[in-house]
Enzyme design. Structure first.
Site, PDB file in Angstrom:
ATOM      1  N   SER A   1      -9.982   6.455  -6.588  1.00  0.00           N
ATOM      2  CA  SER A   1      -9.212   7.229  -5.730  1.00  0.00           C
ATOM      3  C   SER A   1     -10.257   8.496  -5.274  1.00  0.00           C
ATOM      4  O   SER A   1     -10.950   8.643  -6.130  1.00  0.00           O
ATOM      5  CB  SER A   1      -7.836   7.340  -6.220  1.00  0.00           C
ATOM      6  OG  SER A   1      -7.426   8.599  -5.443  1.00  0.00           O
TER       7      SER A   1
ATOM      8  N   TYR B   1      -2.136  10.513 -12.590  1.00  0.00           N
ATOM      9  CA  TYR B   1      -2.990   9.469 -11.569  1.00  0.00           C
ATOM     10  C   TYR B   1      -4.329   9.793 -11.628  1.00  0.00           C
ATOM     11  O   TYR B   1      -5.022   8.944 -11.558  1.00  0.00           O
ATOM     12  CB  TYR B   1      -2.143   9.231 -10.232  1.00  0.00           C
ATOM     13  CG  TYR B   1      -2.671   8.600  -9.292  1.00  0.00           C
ATOM     14  CD1 TYR B   1      -2.392   7.213  -9.100  1.00  0.00           C
ATOM     15  CD2 TYR B   1      -3.686   9.155  -8.149  1.00  0.00           C
ATOM     16  CE1 TYR B   1      -2.806   6.605  -8.422  1.00  0.00           C
ATOM     17  CE2 TYR B   1      -4.206   8.152  -7.177  1.00  0.00           C
ATOM     18  CZ  TYR B   1      -3.789   6.888  -7.205  1.00  0.00           C
ATOM     19  OH  TYR B   1      -4.055   6.068  -6.244  1.00  0.00           O
TER      20      TYR B   1
HETATM   21  N1  LIG Z   1      -2.677   4.360  -0.444  1.00  0.00           N
HETATM   22  C1  LIG Z   1      -3.610   5.273  -0.906  1.00  0.00           C
HETATM   23  O1  LIG Z   1      -3.599   6.406  -0.129  1.00  0.00           O
HETATM   24  C2  LIG Z   1      -4.401   5.157  -1.967  1.00  0.00           C
HETATM   25  C3  LIG Z   1      -5.423   5.877  -2.191  1.00  0.00           C
HETATM   26  C4  LIG Z   1      -6.328   5.942  -3.060  1.00  0.00           C
HETATM   27  C5  LIG Z   1      -6.250   4.714  -3.978  1.00  0.00           C
HETATM   28  N2  LIG Z   1      -5.364   3.888  -3.803  1.00  0.00           N
HETATM   29  C6  LIG Z   1      -5.352   2.703  -4.939  1.00  0.00           C
HETATM   30  O2  LIG Z   1      -5.405   1.612  -4.133  1.00  0.00           O
HETATM   31  C7  LIG Z   1      -4.723   0.483  -5.210  1.00  0.00           C
HETATM   32  C8  LIG Z   1      -3.741  -0.119  -4.020  1.00  0.00           C
HETATM   33  O3  LIG Z   1      -2.863   0.631  -3.886  1.00  0.00           O
HETATM   34  P1  LIG Z   1      -2.019   0.294  -2.416  1.00  0.00           P
HETATM   35  O4  LIG Z   1      -2.330   1.578  -1.495  1.00  0.00           O
HETATM   36  O5  LIG Z   1      -2.267  -0.776  -1.543  1.00  0.00           O
HETATM   37  O6  LIG Z   1      -0.530   0.358  -2.791  1.00  0.00           O
HETATM   38  P2  LIG Z   1       0.867  -0.424  -2.844  1.00  0.00           P
HETATM   39  O7  LIG Z   1       1.856   0.242  -3.722  1.00  0.00           O
HETATM   40  O8  LIG Z   1       0.929  -1.258  -1.797  1.00  0.00           O
HETATM   41  O9  LIG Z   1       0.023  -1.706  -3.665  1.00  0.00           O
HETATM   42  C9  LIG Z   1      -0.142  -1.679  -5.137  1.00  0.00           C
HETATM   43  C10 LIG Z   1       0.263  -3.205  -5.556  1.00  0.00           C
HETATM   44  O10 LIG Z   1      -0.266  -3.161  -6.927  1.00  0.00           O
HETATM   45  C11 LIG Z   1       1.010  -3.831  -7.856  1.00  0.00           C
HETATM   46  N3  LIG Z   1       1.125  -3.449  -8.951  1.00  0.00           N
HETATM   47  C12 LIG Z   1       1.704  -2.306  -9.433  1.00  0.00           C
HETATM   48  N4  LIG Z   1       1.904  -2.385 -10.825  1.00  0.00           N
HETATM   49  C13 LIG Z   1       1.356  -3.480 -11.237  1.00  0.00           C
HETATM   50  C14 LIG Z   1       1.045  -4.272 -12.482  1.00  0.00           C
HETATM   51  N5  LIG Z   1       1.651  -3.711 -13.649  1.00  0.00           N
HETATM   52  N6  LIG Z   1       0.542  -5.440 -12.523  1.00  0.00           N
HETATM   53  C15 LIG Z   1       0.199  -6.081 -11.231  1.00  0.00           C
HETATM   54  N7  LIG Z   1       0.332  -5.394 -10.303  1.00  0.00           N
HETATM   55  C16 LIG Z   1       0.810  -4.178  -9.999  1.00  0.00           C
HETATM   56  C17 LIG Z   1       2.150  -3.582  -6.837  1.00  0.00           C
HETATM   57  O11 LIG Z   1       3.084  -4.520  -6.937  1.00  0.00           O
HETATM   58  C18 LIG Z   1       1.315  -3.574  -5.413  1.00  0.00           C
HETATM   59  O12 LIG Z   1       1.390  -4.913  -4.770  1.00  0.00           O
HETATM   60  C19 LIG Z   1      -4.153   1.122  -6.115  1.00  0.00           C
HETATM   61  O13 LIG Z   1      -5.024   1.231  -7.268  1.00  0.00           O
HETATM   62  C20 LIG Z   1      -4.177   2.765  -5.725  1.00  0.00           C
HETATM   63  O14 LIG Z   1      -4.068   3.582  -6.812  1.00  0.00           O
HETATM   64  C21 LIG Z   1      -4.430   4.123  -2.917  1.00  0.00           C
END
Ligand SMILES: NC(=O)c1ccc[n+]([C@@H]2O[C@H](COP(=O)([O-])OP(=O)(O)OC[C@H]3O[C@@H](n4cnc5c(N)ncnc54)[C@H](O)[C@@H]3O)[C@@H](O)[C@H]2O)c1
Length: 261
Positions: free
Chosen positions: A140, A153
């Protein structure tokens, strides 16, 4: 010719958000995809839509060793091998460090950090057996810098970069490249308007959010999950054949600096 013809890639957290877009893009580029998530209904629907010969849903809690063993076995049974892994699953919790309950801190560590470790440990031998391949970890913006209210986080996302570097060094000789993506703000379920702008309260409107990002980000808008997926594709296919152990920022310029204006 797709960029991932013949590849089999397991994507965690693939039922929605960035993981879903990664699964869709990989399938469009010729890969067979293991859609792994704890969200069974959404994950199954995506796999069904992509088609039985292209995608298989597995219920995988990334913090569970047993689930990883079962997922690897199911992927092998469905497609004969795994030669790519995207550790994308993640959770975000907002709290000041001094108010963060231990259980909440440990929950974030379990999914974001232990989950990535268990994924590498479970899948790297499969990738080696398949003749080599790739791992992409999801860090991230807060894997590279601090931000108030996201202590647990940010700690895990920094840790993911440490894991990435060590794994890259240990696995290079086995034909496995390991890199990380560092998204900024991306438009998914994870980005909750009320939490991004505490002053705005829980009823932050779309327009207020747009104005918020216009001010915050040099590119003036939140990122789309497809834009992260495109970077993950680059790191998973041969276009990045000489790159390993690196973090890649995709953030609309957020980390470029702090504007005084
Ligand atoms: N959205 C943002 O702004 C952002 C920014 C930086 C990093 N990220 C990272 O990107 C990745 C994807 O996030 P996103 O934005 O698509 O959010 P999101 O919440 O839509 O997707 C996260 C997914 O992970 C799954 N998940 C959660 N816990 C889990 C577990 N224990 N086992 C298996 N699956 C699990 C959820 O069910 C969901 O489908 C994450 O690692 C997040 O930290 C997101």
């Amino acid at each position: 010719m797709g960029k991932l013809d013949g590849r089999v890639v397991l994507v965690t957290g693939a039922a929605r958000g960035q993981g879903e877009q990664e699964a869709r893009l990989f399938a469009a580029e010729g890969a067979r995809v293991v859609v792994a998530d704890v969200l069974v209904e959404q994950g199954e629907a995506l796999a069904r839509e992509l088609g039985e010969s292209v995608a298989r849903f597995v219920r995988l809690d990334v913090g569970s060793e047993e689930d990883w063993a079962a997922a690897v076995a199911e992927a092998g049974e469905a497609f004969g091998k795994i030669d790519g892994l995207v550790n994308n699953a993640g959770i975000l919790r907002f709290n000041e460090l001094v108010d963060t309950p231990l259980a909440e801190f440990e929950q974030v560590v379990r999914v974001n950090m232990t989950g990535a470790f268990l994924g590498i440990r479970a899948v790297a031998p499969q990738i080696e057996a398949a003749g080599g391949g790739t791992i992409v970890n999801t860090s991230s913006y807060t894997g590279l810098t601090g931000m108030p209210l996201v202590g647990a986080y940010a700690a895990t996302k920094h840790a993911v970069l440490g894991l990435t570097k060590v794994a890259a060094m240990e696995l290079a000789g086995k034909g496995i490249r390991v890199n990380a993506v560092c998204p900024g703000a991306v438009d998914t379920a994870m980005t909750n308007p009320a939490l991004l702008d505490p002053d705005a309260g829980p009823t932050t409107s779309g327009a207020a959010l747009e104005a918020y990002y216009r001010k915050l980000l040099p590119m003036g808008r939140i990122g789309r999950p497809e834009e992260v997926a495109a970077l993950v594709l680059f790191l998973t296919c041969d276009d990045s054949s000489y790159i390993t152990g690196q973090p890649f920022v995709v953030d609309g310029g957020w980390l470029a600096g702090v504007s005084p204006f």
